[in-house]
Design a protein around this motif. Structure first.
Motif, PDB file in Angstrom:
ATOM      1  N   LEU A  83       0.803  -1.328  -0.190  1.00 59.93           N
ATOM      2  CA  LEU A  83      -0.011   0.185  -0.030  1.00 59.93           C
ATOM      3  C   LEU A  83       0.975   1.328  -0.164  1.00 59.93           C
ATOM      4  CD1 LEU A  83      -2.592  -1.319   2.568  1.00 59.93           C
ATOM      5  CD2 LEU A  83      -2.815  -1.428  -0.020  1.00 59.93           C
ATOM      6  N   GLN A  84       1.930   1.008  -0.652  1.00 59.69           N
ATOM      7  CA  GLN A  84       2.687   2.449  -0.961  1.00 59.69           C
ATOM      8  C   GLN A  84       2.595   3.051  -2.398  1.00 59.69           C
ATOM      9  OE1 GLN A  84       4.622   3.354   1.621  1.00 59.69           O
ATOM     10  NE2 GLN A  84       4.305   1.372   2.807  1.00 59.69           N
ATOM     11  N   PRO A  85       2.320   4.088  -2.298  1.00 60.01           N
ATOM     12  CA  PRO A  85       2.137   5.203  -3.470  1.00 60.01           C
ATOM     13  C   PRO A  85       3.198   4.716  -4.644  1.00 60.01           C
ATOM     14  CG  PRO A  85       2.908   6.451  -1.687  1.00 60.01           C
ATOM     15  CD  PRO A  85       2.723   5.331  -1.298  1.00 60.01           C
ATOM     16  N   ASN A  86       4.550   4.600  -4.520  1.00 64.85           N
ATOM     17  CA  ASN A  86       5.401   4.467  -5.228  1.00 64.85           C
ATOM     18  C   ASN A  86       6.458   3.474  -4.923  1.00 64.85           C
ATOM     19  OD1 ASN A  86       4.567   6.756  -7.162  1.00 64.85           O
ATOM     20  ND2 ASN A  86       4.801   8.081  -5.169  1.00 64.85           N
ATOM     21  N   LEU A  87       6.699   2.632  -5.876  1.00 65.99           N
ATOM     22  CA  LEU A  87       7.728   1.712  -5.665  1.00 65.99           C
ATOM     23  C   LEU A  87       8.382   1.394  -6.903  1.00 65.99           C
ATOM     24  CD1 LEU A  87       5.661  -1.215  -3.545  1.00 65.99           C
ATOM     25  CD2 LEU A  87       7.492   0.419  -2.771  1.00 65.99           C
ATOM     26  N   THR A  88       9.586   0.909  -6.812  1.00 62.52           N
ATOM     27  CA  THR A  88      10.529   0.568  -7.945  1.00 62.52           C
ATOM     28  C   THR A  88      10.290  -0.770  -8.587  1.00 62.52           C
ATOM     29  OG1 THR A  88      12.182  -0.154  -6.476  1.00 62.52           O
ATOM     30  CG2 THR A  88      12.542   1.893  -7.277  1.00 62.52           C
ATOM     31  N   LYS A  89       9.368  -1.616  -7.688  1.00 59.76           N
ATOM     32  CA  LYS A  89       9.090  -2.932  -8.011  1.00 59.76           C
ATOM     33  C   LYS A  89       8.078  -2.887  -9.292  1.00 59.76           C
ATOM     34  CE  LYS A  89       7.114  -6.969  -5.942  1.00 59.76           C
ATOM     35  NZ  LYS A  89       6.091  -7.408  -4.720  1.00 59.76           N
ATOM     36  N   GLY A  90       7.438  -1.870  -9.560  1.00 51.84           N
ATOM     37  CA  GLY A  90       6.501  -1.849 -10.628  1.00 51.84           C
ATOM     38  C   GLY A  90       5.455  -0.607 -10.595  1.00 51.84           C
ATOM     39  N   TYR A  91       4.531  -0.703 -11.568  1.00 51.83           N
ATOM     40  CA  TYR A  91       3.846   0.435 -11.446  1.00 51.83           C
ATOM     41  C   TYR A  91       2.611   0.449 -10.619  1.00 51.83           C
ATOM     42  CZ  TYR A  91       6.380   1.568 -16.008  1.00 51.83           C
ATOM     43  OH  TYR A  91       6.931   1.585 -17.000  1.00 51.83           O
ATOM     44  N   GLY A  92       2.263   1.433  -9.826  1.00 54.08           N
ATOM     45  CA  GLY A  92       1.068   1.659  -9.119  1.00 54.08           C
ATOM     46  C   GLY A  92       0.936   0.889  -7.879  1.00 54.08           C
ATOM     47  N   ILE A  93      -0.400   0.898  -7.465  1.00 52.34           N
ATOM     48  CA  ILE A  93      -0.522   0.254  -6.172  1.00 52.34           C
ATOM     49  C   ILE A  93      -0.443  -1.459  -6.269  1.00 52.34           C
ATOM     50  CG2 ILE A  93      -3.111  -0.004  -6.505  1.00 52.34           C
ATOM     51  CD1 ILE A  93      -1.512   1.341  -3.415  1.00 52.34           C
ATOM     52  N   LEU A  94      -0.459  -1.726  -7.579  1.00 52.08           N
ATOM     53  CA  LEU A  94      -0.571  -3.360  -7.965  1.00 52.08           C
ATOM     54  C   LEU A  94       0.842  -3.812  -8.239  1.00 52.08           C
ATOM     55  CD1 LEU A  94      -3.904  -4.185  -9.464  1.00 52.08           C
ATOM     56  CD2 LEU A  94      -3.443  -4.356  -7.148  1.00 52.08           C
ATOM     57  N   ALA A  95       1.866  -2.750  -8.467  1.00 53.38           N
ATOM     58  CA  ALA A  95       2.943  -2.962  -8.856  1.00 53.38           C
ATOM     59  C   ALA A  95       3.386  -3.907 -10.080  1.00 53.38           C
ATOM     60  CB  ALA A  95       3.967  -3.699  -7.758  1.00 53.38           C
ATOM     61  N   LEU A  96       2.771  -3.176 -11.205  1.00 53.10           N
ATOM     62  CA  LEU A  96       2.481  -4.013 -12.484  1.00 53.10           C
ATOM     63  C   LEU A  96       3.929  -3.760 -13.335  1.00 53.10           C
ATOM     64  CD1 LEU A  96      -0.873  -2.664 -13.974  1.00 53.10           C
ATOM     65  CD2 LEU A  96      -0.232  -4.833 -12.537  1.00 53.10           C
ATOM     66  N   SER A  97       4.296  -4.953 -13.862  1.00 54.63           N
ATOM     67  CA  SER A  97       5.609  -4.858 -14.626  1.00 54.63           C
ATOM     68  C   SER A  97       5.546  -4.219 -15.781  1.00 54.63           C
ATOM     69  CB  SER A  97       6.050  -6.146 -14.734  1.00 54.63           C
ATOM     70  OG  SER A  97       5.302  -6.967 -15.746  1.00 54.63           O
TER      71      SER A  97
ATOM     72  N   ILE B 164      -7.723   2.265 -13.341  1.00 58.93           N
ATOM     73  CA  ILE B 164      -7.138   1.782 -14.532  1.00 58.93           C
ATOM     74  C   ILE B 164      -6.288   0.391 -14.164  1.00 58.93           C
ATOM     75  CG2 ILE B 164      -5.502   2.121 -16.301  1.00 58.93           C
ATOM     76  CD1 ILE B 164      -6.402   5.281 -16.317  1.00 58.93           C
ATOM     77  N   GLN B 165      -5.727   0.548 -13.005  1.00 58.72           N
ATOM     78  CA  GLN B 165      -4.754  -0.695 -12.710  1.00 58.72           C
ATOM     79  C   GLN B 165      -5.623  -1.932 -12.464  1.00 58.72           C
ATOM     80  OE1 GLN B 165      -1.677  -0.996  -9.989  1.00 58.72           O
ATOM     81  NE2 GLN B 165      -0.452   0.152 -11.729  1.00 58.72           N
ATOM     82  N   PHE B 166      -6.769  -1.741 -11.944  1.00 57.03           N
ATOM     83  CA  PHE B 166      -7.824  -2.757 -11.449  1.00 57.03           C
ATOM     84  C   PHE B 166      -8.466  -3.421 -12.934  1.00 57.03           C
ATOM     85  CE2 PHE B 166      -7.441  -1.384  -6.794  1.00 57.03           C
ATOM     86  CZ  PHE B 166      -7.179  -2.488  -6.356  1.00 57.03           C
ATOM     87  N   LYS B 167      -8.752  -2.289 -13.661  1.00 59.20           N
ATOM     88  CA  LYS B 167      -9.463  -2.802 -14.758  1.00 59.20           C
ATOM     89  C   LYS B 167      -8.605  -3.596 -15.680  1.00 59.20           C
ATOM     90  CE  LYS B 167     -12.235  -0.942 -18.726  1.00 59.20           C
ATOM     91  NZ  LYS B 167     -12.600   0.402 -19.378  1.00 59.20           N
ATOM     92  N   MET B 168      -7.286  -3.245 -15.755  1.00 57.57           N
ATOM     93  CA  MET B 168      -6.276  -4.097 -16.702  1.00 57.57           C
ATOM     94  C   MET B 168      -6.282  -5.255 -16.086  1.00 57.57           C
ATOM     95  SD  MET B 168      -3.366  -1.124 -17.167  1.00 57.57           S
ATOM     96  CE  MET B 168      -2.246  -2.047 -18.126  1.00 57.57           C
ATOM     97  N   VAL B 169      -6.083  -5.412 -14.836  1.00 59.41           N
ATOM     98  CA  VAL B 169      -5.564  -6.898 -14.091  1.00 59.41           C
ATOM     99  C   VAL B 169      -6.684  -7.429 -14.408  1.00 59.41           C
ATOM    100  CG1 VAL B 169      -3.501  -5.819 -12.926  1.00 59.41           C
ATOM    101  CG2 VAL B 169      -6.079  -6.310 -11.730  1.00 59.41           C
TER     102      VAL B 169
END
Length: 208
Positions: free
Chosen positions: A112-126, A152-157
Motif C-alpha cells: 500500500l505504498q504510492p510509489n515503488l521501484t518494483k512496478g507501476y502503481g498500487i498493484l506494482a505492474l511490470s 485503471i490498474q484494477f481494470k487492466m488486471v
C-alpha cells in the motif's frame, strides 16, 4: 373576436385530444419508469468503502493520503463487482470475498505504498505486463499518469485475470500467470496471509 372563434373552432376542438395524448404519454412514461426501477435496484456500497478506508488508516506502513485511500476504496469496491472467482475457491479457511481479495492483492504487491521501484502503481505492474496489455488491447498507456490510477490498474488486471480464469485456471494459477517472472516464490502464500488478516479485521469491525 366571435368571428375568429367560429373560424378556428375546429382547430380548438383538436387541441383537447392532443392534450389528452400528451398527458397520457407522460403518465405512461412515469409508470414505466417506476416499474422499471425495481430491475435497477441500487446497492449502497458506502459501508464497504468505509471499512476499507478504516483498514488503510489502521495500516501504519501505508503512506497514502486520506484522499488516495478513499479513491482506492472506491476502485476496489467498484471492480470487485466484476470479479467472479471459480466455484470452490477458498483462501485458507475463509471464503473469497472479491473486495477483500483485491485489497489483499494491493497489500501484497506494494504494501500500500504510492510509489515503488518494483512496478507501476498500487498493484506494482511490470513493464512487460503493461506492454503485453497494450499489444493485446490496442491501447497506449501513459506511464507517467494513467498507469498510476487505481481504477485503471484494477481494470487492466481484472480483464487479464478473467481471461485466464475462463481458460480453467484456478485463482492462484491466474494470478501467477498474470505476473509471470515479476513474482516472488511465496507471493501467493503472502497474499493469502494478508487476506486472512484483512478478513479478521473486517469481522472485528463488523461486530456490534
Amino acid at each position: 373576436m366571435k368571428k375568429i372563434l367560429l373560424k378556428y373552432r375546429h382547430g380548438f376542438l383538436l387541441i383537447f385530444p392532443l392534450l389528452l395524448v400528451i398527458f397520457s404519454y407522460r403518465e405512461a412514461n412515469t409508470r414505466f419508469s417506476y416499474d422499471l426501477s425495481r430491475f435497477y435496484e441500487k446497492t449502497d456500497h458506502s459501508k464497504e468503502e468505509t471499512v476499507i478506508v478504516s483498514y488503510l488508516t489502521s495500516n501504519e506502513s501505508s503512506k497514502l493520503s486520506h484522499r488516495r485511500k478513499r479513491e482506492l476504496a472506491r476502485a476496489i469496491v467498484r471492480f470487485s463487482q466484476k470479479l467472479q472467482l471459480p466455484d470452490g475457491t477458498m483462501f485458507g479457511e475463509y471464503p473469497p470475498i472479491p473486495t477483500l481479495f483485491l485489497l489483499a492483492w494491493a497489500k501484497t504487491r506494494s504494501d500500500l505504498q504510492p510509489n515503488l521501484t518494483k512496478g507501476y502503481g498500487i498493484l506494482a505492474l511490470s513493464e512487460i505486463f503493461v506492454r503485453e496489455f497494450e499489444l493485446s488491447s490496442g491501447v497506449k498507456i501513459n506511464r507517467d499518469y494513467d498507469i498510476h490510477i487505481d481504477s485503471i490498474q484494477f481494470k487492466m488486471v481484472l480483464l487479464k485475470l478473467k481471461e485466464y480464469l475462463a481458460e480453467g485456471k484456478s485463482a492462484k494459477e491466474a494470478y501467477r500467470k498474470l505476473y509471470g517472472t515479476n513474482l516472488s516464490a511465496n507471493e501467493w502464500e503472502i497474499l493469502i496471509s494478508n487476506y486472512k488478516k484483512i478478513y479478521e479485521y473486517v469481522i472485528s469491525e463488523s461486530k456490534p
